[in-house]
Design a protein around this motif. Sequence first.
Motif, mmCIF file in Angstrom:
data_model
loop_
_atom_site.group_PDB
_atom_site.id
_atom_site.type_symbol
_atom_site.label_atom_id
_atom_site.label_comp_id
_atom_site.label_asym_id
_atom_site.label_seq_id
_atom_site.Cartn_x
_atom_site.Cartn_y
_atom_site.Cartn_z
ATOM 1 N N ILE A 1 1.038 -1.172 -0.053
ATOM 2 C CA ILE A 1 -0.032 0.023 -0.051
ATOM 3 C C ILE A 1 0.667 1.228 0.089
ATOM 4 N N LYS A 2 1.878 1.243 0.878
ATOM 5 C CA LYS A 2 2.959 2.440 0.996
ATOM 6 C C LYS A 2 3.436 2.621 -0.518
ATOM 7 N N ASP A 3 3.792 1.429 -1.300
ATOM 8 C CA ASP A 3 4.371 1.560 -2.427
ATOM 9 C C ASP A 3 3.674 2.020 -3.712
ATOM 10 N N GLN A 4 2.185 1.522 -3.438
ATOM 11 C CA GLN A 4 1.179 1.964 -4.685
ATOM 12 C C GLN A 4 0.344 3.372 -4.563
ATOM 13 N N VAL A 5 0.063 3.592 -3.102
ATOM 14 C CA VAL A 5 -0.764 4.498 -3.008
ATOM 15 C C VAL A 5 0.078 5.922 -2.655
ATOM 16 N N TRP A 6 1.191 5.811 -1.772
ATOM 17 C CA TRP A 6 1.714 6.948 -1.474
ATOM 18 C C TRP A 6 3.071 7.420 -2.550
ATOM 19 N N ALA A 7 2.896 6.807 -3.699
ATOM 20 C CA ALA A 7 3.869 7.183 -4.523
ATOM 21 C C ALA A 7 3.745 8.199 -5.498
ATOM 22 N N VAL A 8 4.840 9.146 -5.756
ATOM 23 C CA VAL A 8 4.740 10.240 -6.644
ATOM 24 C C VAL A 8 4.458 9.825 -8.100
ATOM 25 N N PRO A 9 3.948 10.514 -9.059
ATOM 26 C CA PRO A 9 3.660 10.109 -10.585
ATOM 27 C C PRO A 9 5.145 9.639 -10.898
ATOM 28 N N GLU A 10 5.030 8.675 -11.755
ATOM 29 C CA GLU A 10 6.274 8.303 -12.170
ATOM 30 C C GLU A 10 6.413 8.636 -13.596
ATOM 31 N N ARG A 11 7.632 9.471 -13.916
ATOM 32 C CA ARG A 11 7.992 9.834 -15.276
ATOM 33 C C ARG A 11 8.980 8.784 -15.802
ATOM 34 N N TYR A 12 9.682 8.238 -14.736
ATOM 35 C CA TYR A 12 10.911 7.356 -15.034
ATOM 36 C C TYR A 12 10.473 6.095 -14.325
ATOM 37 N N SER A 13 10.099 4.966 -15.059
ATOM 38 C CA SER A 13 9.758 3.836 -14.420
ATOM 39 C C SER A 13 10.513 2.483 -14.957
ATOM 40 N N LEU A 14 10.958 1.658 -14.168
ATOM 41 C CA LEU A 14 11.825 0.594 -14.510
ATOM 42 C C LEU A 14 10.862 -0.610 -15.273
ATOM 43 N N GLN A 15 11.547 -0.837 -16.247
ATOM 44 C CA GLN A 15 11.158 -2.020 -17.210
ATOM 45 C C GLN A 15 11.904 -3.041 -17.169
ATOM 46 N N TYR A 16 13.225 -3.114 -16.871
ATOM 47 C CA TYR A 16 14.143 -4.426 -17.137
ATOM 48 C C TYR A 16 15.218 -4.127 -16.353
ATOM 49 N N LEU A 17 15.855 -4.916 -15.735
ATOM 50 C CA LEU A 17 17.217 -4.953 -14.949
ATOM 51 C C LEU A 17 17.996 -6.237 -15.218
ATOM 52 N N HIS A 18 19.137 -5.881 -15.427
ATOM 53 C CA HIS A 18 20.003 -7.149 -15.504
ATOM 54 C C HIS A 18 21.430 -6.805 -14.861
ATOM 55 N N THR A 19 21.971 -7.640 -14.025
ATOM 56 C CA THR A 19 23.491 -7.215 -13.014
ATOM 57 C C THR A 19 24.250 -8.404 -13.263
ATOM 58 N N SER A 20 25.421 -8.004 -13.254
ATOM 59 C CA SER A 20 26.446 -9.316 -13.120
ATOM 60 C C SER A 20 27.561 -8.698 -12.082
ATOM 61 N N SER A 21 27.659 -9.655 -11.053
ATOM 62 C CA SER A 21 28.559 -9.018 -10.088
ATOM 63 C C SER A 21 29.279 -10.340 -9.569
ATOM 64 N N GLY A 22 30.330 -10.167 -8.848
ATOM 65 C CA GLY A 22 30.982 -11.471 -8.264
ATOM 66 C C GLY A 22 32.267 -10.702 -7.325
ATOM 67 N N THR A 23 33.073 -11.665 -6.646
ATOM 68 C CA THR A 23 34.194 -11.485 -5.858
ATOM 69 C C THR A 23 35.292 -10.827 -6.678
ATOM 70 N N SER A 24 35.389 -11.462 -7.915
ATOM 71 C CA SER A 24 36.718 -11.024 -8.680
ATOM 72 C C SER A 24 36.185 -10.406 -10.168
ATOM 73 N N VAL A 25 35.099 -9.952 -10.230
ATOM 74 C CA VAL A 25 34.721 -9.343 -11.395
ATOM 75 C C VAL A 25 34.088 -7.912 -11.240
ATOM 76 N N ILE A 26 34.317 -7.127 -12.081
ATOM 77 C CA ILE A 26 33.699 -5.685 -12.047
ATOM 78 C C ILE A 26 32.247 -5.889 -12.349
ATOM 79 N N SER A 27 31.418 -5.268 -11.317
ATOM 80 C CA SER A 27 30.060 -5.280 -11.441
ATOM 81 C C SER A 27 29.580 -4.372 -12.683
ATOM 82 N N THR A 28 28.560 -5.083 -13.391
ATOM 83 C CA THR A 28 27.957 -4.392 -14.424
ATOM 84 C C THR A 28 26.310 -4.364 -14.529
#
Length: 509
Positions: free
Chosen positions: A381-408
Amino acid sequence: MFDRNRVYLFDTTLRDGEQSPGVSLNVEEKLEIAQQLELLGVDIIEAGFPVASPGDFKAVQAIAQKVRGPVIAALTRSIPADIDRTWEAIKGAETPRIHVFLASSDIHLKYKLKMSREQMLQQAAAMVKYAKRYCEQVEFSAEDASRTEVGFLAQVTTAVIDAGATVVNLPDTVGYGLPEEFGQFIAEVMRRVPNMDKAIISTHCHNDLGMAVANSLAAVGGGARQLECAVNGIGERAGNASLEEIAMALYTRQGYYGLNTNIRYHEIARSSRLVSTLTGMPVQPNKAIVGANAFLHESGIHQDGVLKERSTYEIMNAELIGLSQKNLVLGKHSGRHAFNERLLELGFKLNDEDLSKAFASFKELADRKKEVNDGDIEALIKDQVWAVPERYSLQYLHTSSGTSVISTATVVLTIDGMQFQNASTGAGPVEAACHAVDRITDIYGKLVQYKLNAVGSGKDALGEVLSQVSIGGRIYNGRGLSTNIIEASVRSYLNAINKYYYEKQRAKE
């Protein structure tokens, strides 16, 4: 005008509370809190400090025009132009109050105001008289009263009441007072004021030594009939006296004090949650009244006693302040009616549009989690009702990380119906994703605070990320929710960026 057989609660969450380091509320958030304070039953809402900024002026003005029931007060310095501006902000209120302040202690007079006692006395009376031209209710605060010589403070109190003040506030501005001493201090000032029958005494205690609530209650014993406080005790430095603690102390020990308040106790938990969410200030688990552990028992002896008779270890009923004892579990087969009934029990009454959005989010979450409990529902409810209008909304996210690699990270955002993609690197997946968001939006924020909370328990628990992001010299509070904590982090960062953009658009309009 005042009933001396009760205590008036003056809520300063939107003024002193917003002065908490890192807290910045927009107009809509302030109005949301003010409307909840109206439901809570506070007597006076200090809506803000109108001369502080154009945004604060607009927020005070909006609250004055839209909130009915409580007195709407606004703080002003003892300067005619400031009083004029303050009246412009609150004149639309059903019952407006101008709150004038001027320091009275020798240390403030010497080092801050460069003013003699006689000059302070004359200016205080003159400015109260000036404010009285605008409205019937005028409150005067003698800043740093607890470090002011009692005889002089009595002179000031007498003079401002003669000038028209209906409330005189004697604050413990720096949290210096001790309960027994402070109660006697209030009583002594009142004893020395011959026109005390024409006004009531208030106090505003800070928590620097952890005694704000104790000092406030001691002031009641000394004769004060208005207490200034804030939801969750937020405010400058260590904060203010906690509204919920004062209200429940007066309720639980009503036999001792013999005084009532106007508080609707079942709205306390909801008020605490709302303020915590919008300010980005989590409530500590062991916080009295509204902390997560406030009504929990782990000791076997305590558990045994509570099971046999609740009053053995509980002096308050959790349901009285709006905490449900049912903790009903809903799942993906639960219907809209059952979902809405649970919302009503939790204190959320949504219109059809918001209910449909919340139910869709609930179903989506139920597909990812086996059980959805009260904490999950409240977070949704906090997330849905008390949010501001979204001009920028997340559609897709992919990450790659580990102890010995650069996070992307690769991020796709929707902006005005179009999708934009970018990728970046960072010290970790969250930083990499935030850098990608910066490149897409061309808004470069600096993450100054980051808090991750688990909503519920288990490996599939929702992650709630509360962030503070500095953009353009201002701090914006962000909030994100997901079972994936990296996604929750990005959503929190985006929430802050959307608030920044929304504020800029409103300023242009």
